[in-house]
Design an enzyme around this catalytic site. Sequence first.
Site, PDB file in Angstrom:
ATOM      1  N   ARG A 127       0.841  -1.060  -0.096  1.00 49.91           N
ATOM      2  CA  ARG A 127       0.056  -0.100  -0.022  1.00 49.91           C
ATOM      3  C   ARG A 127       0.851   1.411   0.170  1.00 49.91           C
ATOM      4  O   ARG A 127       0.887   2.039  -1.131  1.00 49.91           O
ATOM      5  CB  ARG A 127      -1.017  -0.162   1.234  1.00 49.91           C
ATOM      6  CG  ARG A 127      -1.918  -1.066   1.295  1.00 49.91           C
ATOM      7  CD  ARG A 127      -2.947  -1.226   0.101  1.00 49.91           C
ATOM      8  NE  ARG A 127      -3.923  -2.264   0.176  1.00 49.91           N
ATOM      9  CZ  ARG A 127      -5.064  -2.285   0.829  1.00 49.91           C
ATOM     10  NH1 ARG A 127      -5.382  -1.140   1.431  1.00 49.91           N
ATOM     11  NH2 ARG A 127      -5.561  -3.250   0.786  1.00 49.91           N
ATOM     12  N   HIS A 156      -0.867  -4.405   5.403  1.00 53.36           N
ATOM     13  CA  HIS A 156      -0.275  -3.166   6.105  1.00 53.36           C
ATOM     14  C   HIS A 156       0.711  -3.476   7.234  1.00 53.36           C
ATOM     15  O   HIS A 156       0.409  -4.786   8.011  1.00 53.36           O
ATOM     16  CB  HIS A 156      -1.715  -2.775   6.690  1.00 53.36           C
ATOM     17  CG  HIS A 156      -2.552  -1.781   6.026  1.00 53.36           C
ATOM     18  ND1 HIS A 156      -3.774  -1.753   5.745  1.00 53.36           N
ATOM     19  CD2 HIS A 156      -2.216  -0.759   4.986  1.00 53.36           C
ATOM     20  CE1 HIS A 156      -4.202  -0.450   4.960  1.00 53.36           C
ATOM     21  NE2 HIS A 156      -3.193  -0.158   4.449  1.00 53.36           N
ATOM     22  N   CYS A 254      -6.645  -1.484  13.356  1.00 55.09           N
ATOM     23  CA  CYS A 254      -7.495  -0.895  12.161  1.00 55.09           C
ATOM     24  C   CYS A 254      -8.583   0.192  12.589  1.00 55.09           C
ATOM     25  O   CYS A 254      -8.776   1.220  11.742  1.00 55.09           O
ATOM     26  CB  CYS A 254      -7.926  -1.840  11.101  1.00 55.09           C
ATOM     27  SG  CYS A 254      -6.450  -2.941  10.562  1.00 55.09           S
TER      28      CYS A 254
HETATM   29  N1  ARG Z   1     -10.605  -3.197   3.593  1.00 55.85           N
HETATM   30  C1  ARG Z   1      -9.354  -2.382   3.938  1.00 55.85           C
HETATM   31  C2  ARG Z   1      -8.390  -2.119   3.201  1.00 55.85           C
HETATM   32  O1  ARG Z   1      -8.011  -3.145   2.526  1.00 55.85           O
HETATM   33  C3  ARG Z   1      -9.057  -2.834   5.443  1.00 55.85           C
HETATM   34  C4  ARG Z   1      -7.960  -1.835   6.122  1.00 55.85           C
HETATM   35  C5  ARG Z   1      -7.449  -2.397   7.271  1.00 55.85           C
HETATM   36  N2  ARG Z   1      -6.781  -1.325   8.023  1.00 55.85           N
HETATM   37  C6  ARG Z   1      -5.569  -1.390   8.624  1.00 55.85           C
HETATM   38  N3  ARG Z   1      -5.213  -0.509   9.453  1.00 55.85           N
HETATM   39  N4  ARG Z   1      -4.762  -2.495   8.435  1.00 55.85           N
HETATM   40  O2  ARG Z   1      -7.878  -1.167   2.826  1.00 55.85           O
END
Ligand code: ARG
Length: 263
Positions: A127, A156, A254
């Site tokens: 990401r 993440h 999250c």
């Molecule tokens: N569905 C979200 C995504 O894929 C989940 C995010 C989870 N957040 C985190 N801090 N790991 O972006």
Amino acid sequence: MCRPDHFTVSYRINPWMRPDQPTDNALALRQWSNLHAAYRDLGFDVRLIDPLPGLPDMVYAANGGTVVDGIALTARFRYAERAAEGPAYAAWFRAAGLAVHEADAVNEGEGDLLLVGDTIYAGSGFRTDPAAHAEAARVLGREVVGLRLVDPRYYHLDTAFAVLDPAGGPGSVAYLPAAFDDASQEELRFRFPDAVIVSEEDAAVLGLNCFSDGHTVVHAPQAEKFAADLAERGFGTVGVDTGELRRGGGGIKCCTLELREAP
Ligand code: ARG
């Protein structure tokens, strides 16, 4: 935090998400409310951002930005599905009186930028862009150490690495070694020789996606071995099941964005 009023899984941007399987919104809301109540019981001052229709992932507040010393570095999302969350969280930061810096590089907030002591550990690989690491160092005035993620389930940093003691120190974090490339594993061993090493099993229930104030860790109750290790180290442990929100690929951390005020 952000109530999961509009939570659902309608697209797939991580391997946990299965749009073909219906989610239970009422259950997600109950679980989220339990987490909110647990934080209130621990004495935390919990602020809420209004959830927006059409942004089902907005419940994952950790991704909304990174706040250090009252400075908010906004999020810039990798995928179009979440892009509108960036400005929504930025507006909230402005209204809260934080000094807002609009990010240039792609970064998904505390999903990938985690402060331990005076150092920000910054994930990349899925990401957040490595260019965001330098930007975070400049804007937030902290040393940034990059860590490269290699397993798509742990896309993440906060799914593979947990801050147990925000003050820092050799045992102040927990992590899943296999989620990182070799150089990052070496860096982690060097920086945190006494870290809690978490099993594949506990990581797979998003056990590392926990929240700690340095004394008490709020964690997924399914991560049993991890919870036992924490208790053995003297942490208080509070299990809160957010299993329905895991279907979007997120857990406790999250759902939690930390607001660090100016010193
Ligand atoms: N569905 C979200 C995504 O894929 C989940 C995010 C989870 N957040 C985190 N801090 N790991 O972006």
